[in-house]
Write an enzyme that holds these catalytic residues in place. Structure first.
Site, PDB file in Angstrom:
ATOM      1  N   GLY A   9       0.956  -1.113  -0.097  1.00 50.70           N
ATOM      2  CA  GLY A   9      -0.181  -0.250   0.061  1.00 50.70           C
ATOM      3  C   GLY A   9       1.041   1.071  -0.073  1.00 50.70           C
ATOM      4  O   GLY A   9       1.580   1.393   1.010  1.00 50.70           O
ATOM      5  N   GLY A  11      -0.002   4.281  -0.434  1.00 50.16           N
ATOM      6  CA  GLY A  11      -1.014   5.848  -0.225  1.00 50.16           C
ATOM      7  C   GLY A  11      -0.492   6.531   0.758  1.00 50.16           C
ATOM      8  O   GLY A  11       0.679   6.555   0.963  1.00 50.16           O
ATOM      9  N   ASN A  12      -1.468   7.314   1.402  1.00 51.01           N
ATOM     10  CA  ASN A  12      -1.081   8.277   2.347  1.00 51.01           C
ATOM     11  C   ASN A  12      -0.274   7.822   3.551  1.00 51.01           C
ATOM     12  O   ASN A  12       0.738   8.283   3.797  1.00 51.01           O
ATOM     13  CB  ASN A  12      -2.260   8.915   2.965  1.00 51.01           C
ATOM     14  CG  ASN A  12      -3.088   9.751   1.943  1.00 51.01           C
ATOM     15  OD1 ASN A  12      -2.456  10.308   0.996  1.00 51.01           O
ATOM     16  ND2 ASN A  12      -4.552  10.012   2.045  1.00 51.01           N
ATOM     17  N   ILE A  13      -0.694   6.516   4.199  1.00 46.59           N
ATOM     18  CA  ILE A  13       0.137   5.998   5.191  1.00 46.59           C
ATOM     19  C   ILE A  13       1.515   5.423   4.585  1.00 46.59           C
ATOM     20  O   ILE A  13       2.406   5.827   5.106  1.00 46.59           O
ATOM     21  CB  ILE A  13      -0.655   5.133   6.105  1.00 46.59           C
ATOM     22  CG1 ILE A  13      -1.881   5.689   6.758  1.00 46.59           C
ATOM     23  CG2 ILE A  13       0.105   4.516   7.079  1.00 46.59           C
ATOM     24  CD1 ILE A  13      -2.808   4.842   7.468  1.00 46.59           C
ATOM     25  N   GLY A  14       1.244   4.794   3.518  1.00 48.36           N
ATOM     26  CA  GLY A  14       2.190   4.109   2.960  1.00 48.36           C
ATOM     27  C   GLY A  14       3.418   5.132   2.599  1.00 48.36           C
ATOM     28  O   GLY A  14       4.589   4.737   2.964  1.00 48.36           O
ATOM     29  N   ARG A  88     -15.354   2.929  10.369  1.00 46.47           N
ATOM     30  CA  ARG A  88     -14.192   1.851  10.166  1.00 46.47           C
ATOM     31  C   ARG A  88     -14.958   0.469   9.636  1.00 46.47           C
ATOM     32  O   ARG A  88     -14.380  -0.011   8.529  1.00 46.47           O
ATOM     33  CB  ARG A  88     -13.447   1.693  11.271  1.00 46.47           C
ATOM     34  CG  ARG A  88     -12.572   2.748  11.701  1.00 46.47           C
ATOM     35  CD  ARG A  88     -11.741   2.462  12.882  1.00 46.47           C
ATOM     36  NE  ARG A  88     -10.915   3.429  13.459  1.00 46.47           N
ATOM     37  CZ  ARG A  88     -11.271   4.532  14.140  1.00 46.47           C
ATOM     38  NH1 ARG A  88     -12.736   4.279  14.940  1.00 46.47           N
ATOM     39  NH2 ARG A  88     -10.485   5.448  14.610  1.00 46.47           N
ATOM     40  N   ASN A 120      -8.078  -0.723   7.861  1.00 50.64           N
ATOM     41  CA  ASN A 120      -9.339  -0.897   8.691  1.00 50.64           C
ATOM     42  C   ASN A 120     -10.301  -1.895   7.998  1.00 50.64           C
ATOM     43  O   ASN A 120     -10.468  -1.940   6.611  1.00 50.64           O
ATOM     44  CB  ASN A 120      -9.876   0.326   8.865  1.00 50.64           C
ATOM     45  CG  ASN A 120      -9.462   1.163  10.128  1.00 50.64           C
ATOM     46  OD1 ASN A 120      -9.211   0.635  11.077  1.00 50.64           O
ATOM     47  ND2 ASN A 120      -9.384   2.381  10.159  1.00 50.64           N
ATOM     48  N   ARG A 151      -2.686   9.281  20.846  1.00 47.77           N
ATOM     49  CA  ARG A 151      -3.628  10.554  20.515  1.00 47.77           C
ATOM     50  C   ARG A 151      -4.235  11.003  22.188  1.00 47.77           C
ATOM     51  O   ARG A 151      -4.100  12.192  22.606  1.00 47.77           O
ATOM     52  CB  ARG A 151      -4.872   9.979  20.035  1.00 47.77           C
ATOM     53  CG  ARG A 151      -4.735  10.038  18.472  1.00 47.77           C
ATOM     54  CD  ARG A 151      -5.713   9.281  17.777  1.00 47.77           C
ATOM     55  NE  ARG A 151      -5.544   9.467  16.175  1.00 47.77           N
ATOM     56  CZ  ARG A 151      -6.243   8.660  15.224  1.00 47.77           C
ATOM     57  NH1 ARG A 151      -6.732   7.873  15.535  1.00 47.77           N
ATOM     58  NH2 ARG A 151      -6.008   8.926  13.830  1.00 47.77           N
ATOM     59  N   HIS A 175     -10.566  -1.431  17.950  1.00 46.12           N
ATOM     60  CA  HIS A 175      -9.942  -0.216  17.185  1.00 46.12           C
ATOM     61  C   HIS A 175     -11.110   0.431  16.821  1.00 46.12           C
ATOM     62  O   HIS A 175     -11.771   0.434  15.486  1.00 46.12           O
ATOM     63  CB  HIS A 175      -8.965  -0.374  16.189  1.00 46.12           C
ATOM     64  CG  HIS A 175      -8.463   1.296  15.859  1.00 46.12           C
ATOM     65  ND1 HIS A 175      -8.068   2.196  16.445  1.00 46.12           N
ATOM     66  CD2 HIS A 175      -8.479   1.488  14.526  1.00 46.12           C
ATOM     67  CE1 HIS A 175      -7.812   3.090  15.524  1.00 46.12           C
ATOM     68  NE2 HIS A 175      -7.991   2.737  14.434  1.00 46.12           N
TER      69      HIS A 175
HETATM   70  O1  TXD Z   1      -5.089   2.842  13.303  1.00 46.64           O
HETATM   71  C1  TXD Z   1      -5.360   2.305  12.314  1.00 46.64           C
HETATM   72  N1  TXD Z   1      -5.116   1.193  12.002  1.00 46.64           N
HETATM   73  C2  TXD Z   1      -5.876   3.214  11.219  1.00 46.64           C
HETATM   74  C3  TXD Z   1      -5.938   2.539   9.835  1.00 46.64           C
HETATM   75  C4  TXD Z   1      -5.397   4.699  11.109  1.00 46.64           C
HETATM   76  C5  TXD Z   1      -5.560   5.410   9.903  1.00 46.64           C
HETATM   77  C6  TXD Z   1      -5.885   4.602   8.482  1.00 46.64           C
HETATM   78  N2  TXD Z   1      -6.214   3.317   8.817  1.00 46.64           N
HETATM   79  C7  TXD Z   1      -6.745   2.445   7.622  1.00 46.64           C
HETATM   80  O2  TXD Z   1      -5.527   2.403   6.863  1.00 46.64           O
HETATM   81  C8  TXD Z   1      -7.462   3.143   6.394  1.00 46.64           C
HETATM   82  O3  TXD Z   1      -8.922   3.207   6.924  1.00 46.64           O
HETATM   83  C9  TXD Z   1      -7.239   2.329   5.289  1.00 46.64           C
HETATM   84  O4  TXD Z   1      -7.837   0.949   5.550  1.00 46.64           O
HETATM   85  C10 TXD Z   1      -5.804   1.950   5.404  1.00 46.64           C
HETATM   86  C11 TXD Z   1      -4.822   3.046   4.581  1.00 46.64           C
HETATM   87  O5  TXD Z   1      -4.914   4.302   4.663  1.00 46.64           O
HETATM   88  P1  TXD Z   1      -4.254   5.327   3.636  1.00 46.64           P
HETATM   89  O6  TXD Z   1      -4.925   6.636   4.226  1.00 46.64           O
HETATM   90  O7  TXD Z   1      -3.067   5.004   3.649  1.00 46.64           O
HETATM   91  O8  TXD Z   1      -5.341   5.015   2.300  1.00 46.64           O
HETATM   92  P2  TXD Z   1      -4.763   5.423   0.933  1.00 46.64           P
HETATM   93  O9  TXD Z   1      -4.233   6.590   0.854  1.00 46.64           O
HETATM   94  O10 TXD Z   1      -6.256   5.007   0.038  1.00 46.64           O
HETATM   95  O11 TXD Z   1      -3.957   4.158   0.489  1.00 46.64           O
HETATM   96  C12 TXD Z   1      -4.462   2.972   0.439  1.00 46.64           C
HETATM   97  C13 TXD Z   1      -3.431   2.197  -0.790  1.00 46.64           C
HETATM   98  C14 TXD Z   1      -3.603   2.972  -2.030  1.00 46.64           C
HETATM   99  O12 TXD Z   1      -2.477   3.355  -2.735  1.00 46.64           O
HETATM  100  C15 TXD Z   1      -4.516   1.736  -2.973  1.00 46.64           C
HETATM  101  O13 TXD Z   1      -3.889   1.753  -4.469  1.00 46.64           O
HETATM  102  C16 TXD Z   1      -3.764   0.622  -2.149  1.00 46.64           C
HETATM  103  O14 TXD Z   1      -3.747   0.915  -0.848  1.00 46.64           O
HETATM  104  N3  TXD Z   1      -4.280  -0.659  -2.759  1.00 46.64           N
HETATM  105  C17 TXD Z   1      -3.763  -1.774  -2.741  1.00 46.64           C
HETATM  106  N4  TXD Z   1      -2.509  -2.125  -2.280  1.00 46.64           N
HETATM  107  C18 TXD Z   1      -2.108  -3.333  -2.485  1.00 46.64           C
HETATM  108  N5  TXD Z   1      -2.970  -4.262  -2.937  1.00 46.64           N
HETATM  109  C19 TXD Z   1      -4.295  -3.919  -3.018  1.00 46.64           C
HETATM  110  N6  TXD Z   1      -5.191  -5.113  -3.588  1.00 46.64           N
HETATM  111  C20 TXD Z   1      -4.554  -2.889  -3.014  1.00 46.64           C
HETATM  112  N7  TXD Z   1      -5.830  -2.200  -3.078  1.00 46.64           N
HETATM  113  C21 TXD Z   1      -5.731  -0.707  -2.684  1.00 46.64           C
END
Ligand code: TXD
Length: 308
Positions: A9, A11-14, A88, A120, A151, A175
């Protein structure tokens, strides 16, 4: 030989995970995503910035799982994030199918990795990863309680105008809205916060902690918190990579601890080179136990919807 950290992943966190893991030289970083070019582009940008922080970690992006081969740590953020008005739990169906796919990819390409799940709904996603991958429970953990505790630490520090360094807090359970901030175990330099903040105000800080994720989602409107979750997961990764024996609240598989059998739920654990090395069972008052059981019921209900 540097360690290898795979981020599933990008995305934002990644993105924050990749930048911080590489710039802190926790190991070489490979970011995997299904979006063509996204992990590669982010990785190239970070790598080009490395001279400015003096970091020599390699950073790369990939769209195929072979690139994560040999990873020591895998951190999973793959999946959808919340939008305003979503819980969530609303993410369950979509992220469940993603997590199954991810678990197979990690199982087949990084079978010895320590896995930190962030996606999540967290308690259901980490359970799914464990079930599909078949990894031992000490090498599969969910990142949640450490973020919720962090937090609450911030809210307490801001309330008292003291350093965040001197505040400790503990949040157990699922969570979500039913998380259990254990106020009795929150201190400022060892002083229980009940001696420093009124009961009414503590209740307000507890409620803010439960809603903290949603508070950020409502402000951002396009996604959820991403810096504090990433930093929380990196504490866990560093504890494993550097055998630090840190104590965090994490979603661990309980098999008898806290009277829980076969579920992932947020509990205090010792994290080191053995992954989740042991779970610490703290005493709960009858009221705290009731809250913990209510949180557990919510996790059970969520997990009951999972068909592996
Ligand atoms: O405390 C916690 N655990 C939470 C978790 C805190 C904050 C966010 N929480 C969850 O983390 C949030 O609800 C999401 O389920 C994840 C990831 O959050 P993020 O903000 O990073 O989401 P993004 O920016 O949408 O990034 C998700 C990435 C995006 O680039 C997609 O293209 C990719 O996931 N994605 C995949 N990667 C690999 N394999 C597959 N199948 C896939 N599908 C989407």
């Amino acid at each position: 030989m540097r360690k290898k950290i795979a981020l599933i992943g990008g995305g934002n966190i990644g993105g924050v995970l990749a930048e911080q893991a590489a710039y802190r030289e926790l190991g070489d970083v490979v970011m995997f995503d299904v979006v063509e070019g996204l992990p590669q582009g982010k990785a190239l940008d970070m790598a080009e910035g490395a001279p400015l922080v003096g970091a020599d970690s390699k950073i790369s992006g990939a769209n195929d799982y072979e690139a994560i081969a040999g990873s020591d740590v895998v951190i999973i953020t793959a999946g959808l994030a919340r939008k305003p008005g979503m819980s969530r739990d609303d993410l369950l169906k979509t992220n469940l199918s993603i997590m199954k796919q991810v678990a197979e990819g990690v199982r087949d390409n990084a079978p010895d990795a320590f896995v930190i799940v962030i996606s999540n709904p967290l308690d259901a996603m980490v359970y799914t990863f464990k079930e599909v991958s078949g990894f031992p429970k000490n090498r599969v953990v969910g990142m949640a309680g450490i973020l919720d505790s962090t937090r609450l630490r911030s809210f307490i520090a801001w309330e008292l105008d003291v350093s965040v360094k001197d505040v400790t807090a503990l949040v157990l359970g699922g969570h979500g809205d039913t998380m259990v901030p254990l106020v009795r175990y929150c201190t400022v330099a060892g002083v229980p916060i009940g001696q420093l903040i009124s009961a009414e105000r503590i209740d307000e800080l507890v409620e803010r902690t439960k809603g903290a994720g949603g508070e950020v989602v409502a402000l951002l409107k396009t996604g959820s918190a991403f810096v504090s979750p990433a930093l929380s997961a990196l504490e866990m990764a560093e504890a494993y990579l550097r055998d630090k024996k840190r104590v965090f609240a994490c979603a661990c598989l309980c098999e008898g601890e806290y009277g829980v059998d076969g579920l992932y739920v947020g509990v205090p654990c010792v994290m080191g080179a053995g992954g989740v090395e042991r779970i610490l069972e703290v005493e709960l008052s009858s009221d705290e136990r009731k809250l913990f059981d209510a949180s557990l019921d919510h996790v059970k209900e969520l997990v009951s919807q999972i068909k592996i």
